[in-house]
Design a protein around this motif. Structure first.
Motif, PDB file in Angstrom:
ATOM      1  N   SER A  15      49.432  30.652  26.197  1.00 25.13           N
ATOM      2  CA  SER A  15      49.503  31.090  24.801  1.00 25.13           C
ATOM      3  C   SER A  15      48.106  31.211  24.199  1.00 25.13           C
ATOM      4  CB  SER A  15      50.369  30.139  23.980  1.00 25.13           C
ATOM      5  OG  SER A  15      49.854  28.831  24.030  1.00 25.13           O
ATOM      6  N   LEU A  16      47.204  30.360  24.627  1.00 22.86           N
ATOM      7  CA  LEU A  16      45.829  30.409  24.130  1.00 22.86           C
ATOM      8  C   LEU A  16      45.130  31.711  24.542  1.00 22.86           C
ATOM      9  CD1 LEU A  16      43.452  28.862  22.763  1.00 22.86           C
ATOM     10  CD2 LEU A  16      42.912  27.979  25.025  1.00 22.86           C
ATOM     11  N   TYR A  17      45.316  32.102  25.807  1.00 24.71           N
ATOM     12  CA  TYR A  17      44.641  33.292  26.323  1.00 24.71           C
ATOM     13  C   TYR A  17      45.494  34.558  26.228  1.00 24.71           C
ATOM     14  CZ  TYR A  17      40.920  30.346  28.114  1.00 24.71           C
ATOM     15  OH  TYR A  17      39.871  29.479  28.221  1.00 24.71           O
ATOM     16  N   ASP A  18      46.708  34.438  25.745  1.00 22.59           N
ATOM     17  CA  ASP A  18      47.585  35.593  25.626  1.00 22.59           C
ATOM     18  C   ASP A  18      46.997  36.653  24.690  1.00 22.59           C
ATOM     19  OD1 ASP A  18      49.870  36.827  26.543  1.00 22.59           O
ATOM     20  OD2 ASP A  18      51.105  36.132  24.864  1.00 22.59           O
ATOM     21  N   GLU A  19      46.373  36.205  23.620  1.00 25.49           N
ATOM     22  CA  GLU A  19      45.775  37.116  22.643  1.00 25.49           C
ATOM     23  C   GLU A  19      44.380  37.589  23.054  1.00 25.49           C
ATOM     24  OE1 GLU A  19      47.406  38.326  19.959  1.00 25.49           O
ATOM     25  OE2 GLU A  19      49.134  37.224  20.741  1.00 25.49           O
ATOM     26  N   ALA A  20      43.744  36.847  23.941  1.00 25.80           N
ATOM     27  CA  ALA A  20      42.380  37.190  24.357  1.00 25.80           C
ATOM     28  C   ALA A  20      42.234  37.020  25.867  1.00 25.80           C
ATOM     29  CB  ALA A  20      41.374  36.330  23.610  1.00 25.80           C
ATOM     30  N   PRO A  21      42.920  37.853  26.659  1.00 24.03           N
ATOM     31  CA  PRO A  21      42.824  37.695  28.109  1.00 24.03           C
ATOM     32  C   PRO A  21      41.428  37.977  28.662  1.00 24.03           C
ATOM     33  CG  PRO A  21      44.017  39.696  27.567  1.00 24.03           C
ATOM     34  CD  PRO A  21      43.792  38.958  26.282  1.00 24.03           C
ATOM     35  N   LYS A 119      56.005  33.552  35.508  1.00 21.81           N
ATOM     36  CA  LYS A 119      55.626  34.356  34.331  1.00 21.81           C
ATOM     37  C   LYS A 119      54.168  34.160  33.921  1.00 21.81           C
ATOM     38  CE  LYS A 119      59.716  36.054  33.532  1.00 21.81           C
ATOM     39  NZ  LYS A 119      60.017  37.428  33.813  1.00 21.81           N
ATOM     40  N   ASN A 120      53.482  33.207  34.525  1.00 23.75           N
ATOM     41  CA  ASN A 120      52.116  32.889  34.110  1.00 23.75           C
ATOM     42  C   ASN A 120      51.042  33.471  35.025  1.00 23.75           C
ATOM     43  OD1 ASN A 120      53.177  31.380  31.987  1.00 23.75           O
ATOM     44  ND2 ASN A 120      53.269  29.533  33.219  1.00 23.75           N
ATOM     45  N   TYR A 121      51.380  34.443  35.822  1.00 22.91           N
ATOM     46  CA  TYR A 121      50.381  35.029  36.714  1.00 22.91           C
ATOM     47  C   TYR A 121      49.394  35.884  35.938  1.00 22.91           C
ATOM     48  CZ  TYR A 121      52.618  33.623  41.084  1.00 22.91           C
ATOM     49  OH  TYR A 121      53.120  32.901  42.137  1.00 22.91           O
ATOM     50  N   PHE A 122      48.124  35.647  36.210  1.00 24.10           N
ATOM     51  CA  PHE A 122      47.044  36.442  35.640  1.00 24.10           C
ATOM     52  C   PHE A 122      46.369  37.158  36.797  1.00 24.10           C
ATOM     53  CE2 PHE A 122      42.715  37.008  33.871  1.00 24.10           C
ATOM     54  CZ  PHE A 122      43.055  37.708  32.732  1.00 24.10           C
ATOM     55  N   THR A 128      36.496  46.159  39.831  1.00 30.52           N
ATOM     56  CA  THR A 128      36.587  47.182  38.776  1.00 30.52           C
ATOM     57  C   THR A 128      36.553  46.592  37.366  1.00 30.52           C
ATOM     58  OG1 THR A 128      39.008  47.150  38.698  1.00 30.52           O
ATOM     59  CG2 THR A 128      37.969  48.675  40.266  1.00 30.52           C
ATOM     60  N   GLY A 129      36.688  45.266  37.260  1.00 28.73           N
ATOM     61  CA  GLY A 129      36.704  44.634  35.941  1.00 28.73           C
ATOM     62  C   GLY A 129      38.053  44.732  35.250  1.00 28.73           C
ATOM     63  N   ASP A 130      39.092  45.007  35.999  1.00 21.54           N
ATOM     64  CA  ASP A 130      40.440  45.134  35.456  1.00 21.54           C
ATOM     65  C   ASP A 130      41.128  43.770  35.480  1.00 21.54           C
ATOM     66  OD1 ASP A 130      42.689  46.359  34.451  1.00 21.54           O
ATOM     67  OD2 ASP A 130      43.331  47.206  36.369  1.00 21.54           O
ATOM     68  N   TYR A 131      41.908  43.470  34.441  1.00 16.52           N
ATOM     69  CA  TYR A 131      42.623  42.194  34.364  1.00 16.52           C
ATOM     70  C   TYR A 131      43.822  42.341  33.446  1.00 16.52           C
ATOM     71  CZ  TYR A 131      39.996  42.009  30.024  1.00 16.52           C
ATOM     72  OH  TYR A 131      39.457  42.311  28.815  1.00 16.52           O
ATOM     73  N   PHE A 132      44.866  41.534  33.696  1.00 17.87           N
ATOM     74  CA  PHE A 132      46.062  41.552  32.866  1.00 17.87           C
ATOM     75  C   PHE A 132      46.981  40.410  33.254  1.00 17.87           C
ATOM     76  CE2 PHE A 132      46.493  44.422  36.460  1.00 17.87           C
ATOM     77  CZ  PHE A 132      47.684  44.035  37.050  1.00 17.87           C
ATOM     78  N   PHE A 133      47.814  40.005  32.306  1.00 11.06           N
ATOM     79  CA  PHE A 133      48.908  39.096  32.619  1.00 11.06           C
ATOM     80  C   PHE A 133      50.024  39.946  33.201  1.00 11.06           C
ATOM     81  CE2 PHE A 133      46.920  36.105  29.646  1.00 11.06           C
ATOM     82  CZ  PHE A 133      47.098  34.902  30.328  1.00 11.06           C
ATOM     83  N   LEU A 134      50.631  39.483  34.264  1.00 15.49           N
ATOM     84  CA  LEU A 134      51.681  40.249  34.924  1.00 15.49           C
ATOM     85  C   LEU A 134      52.848  40.523  33.981  1.00 15.49           C
ATOM     86  CD1 LEU A 134      52.644  41.614  37.490  1.00 15.49           C
ATOM     87  CD2 LEU A 134      53.531  39.427  38.260  1.00 15.49           C
TER      88      LEU A 134
END
Length: 142
Positions: A15-21, A119-122, A128-134
């Motif tokens: 929840s902390l990093y959800d808004e700022a991945p 559900k918590n996979y990052f 490439t510098g790509d990132y996301f929560f699954l």
């Protein structure tokens, strides 16, 4: 070929990093780039962010789900999808600290399975510098 590193982030930090991945990505990228001299520090920092993965359990569940599929193969701790109809070649390597997914595109069928498993996979592609929560991507239903 893209290489995705998949980490199971601690529940209390999601929840902390959800808004700022991007902040989570920066920390994981700095761990990824650390020298061998900083290995102890990197390990302790990583353990604060991520939980271990039950590699045997995930390998077994994945094998049981996909072993009848003609496009699926398992060799040791590597799970392979070679689907010529979808032009997909994906190799998922299961480790105790993280998963590594080598894929010839930006999407893999393994994402569908992994999203149901945790559900918590990052997911990070450090090259490439790509990132996301699954949980935040739109999954393709077969």
């Amino acid at each position: 070929m893209r290489r995705f590193y998949i980490f199971s982030v601690r529940e209390e930090l999601c929840s902390l990093y959800d808004e700022a991945p991007g902040n989570l990505y920066k920390i994981l990228n700095s761990i990824y780039k650390m020298d061998n001299e900083e290995l102890t520090y990197a390990y302790h920092l990583f353990k604060q962010l991520c939980v271990g993965i039950d590699s045997l359990e995930i390998s077994n569940k994945l094998y049981l789900k996909m072993h009848n599929d003609l496009v699926y193969t398992k060799l040791g701790n590597e799970h392979i999808i070679n689907n010529l109809y979808k032009d997909e070649v994906s190799i998922l390597t299961v480790k105790k600290s993280h998963l590594v997914l080598d894929c010839n595109s930006s999407y893999s069928t393994f994402f569908n399975f992994l999203n149901k498993y945790d559900k918590n996979y990052f997911i990070c592609d450090f090259k490439t510098g790509d990132y996301f929560f699954l949980k935040d991507i739109e999954l393709i239903v077969n």
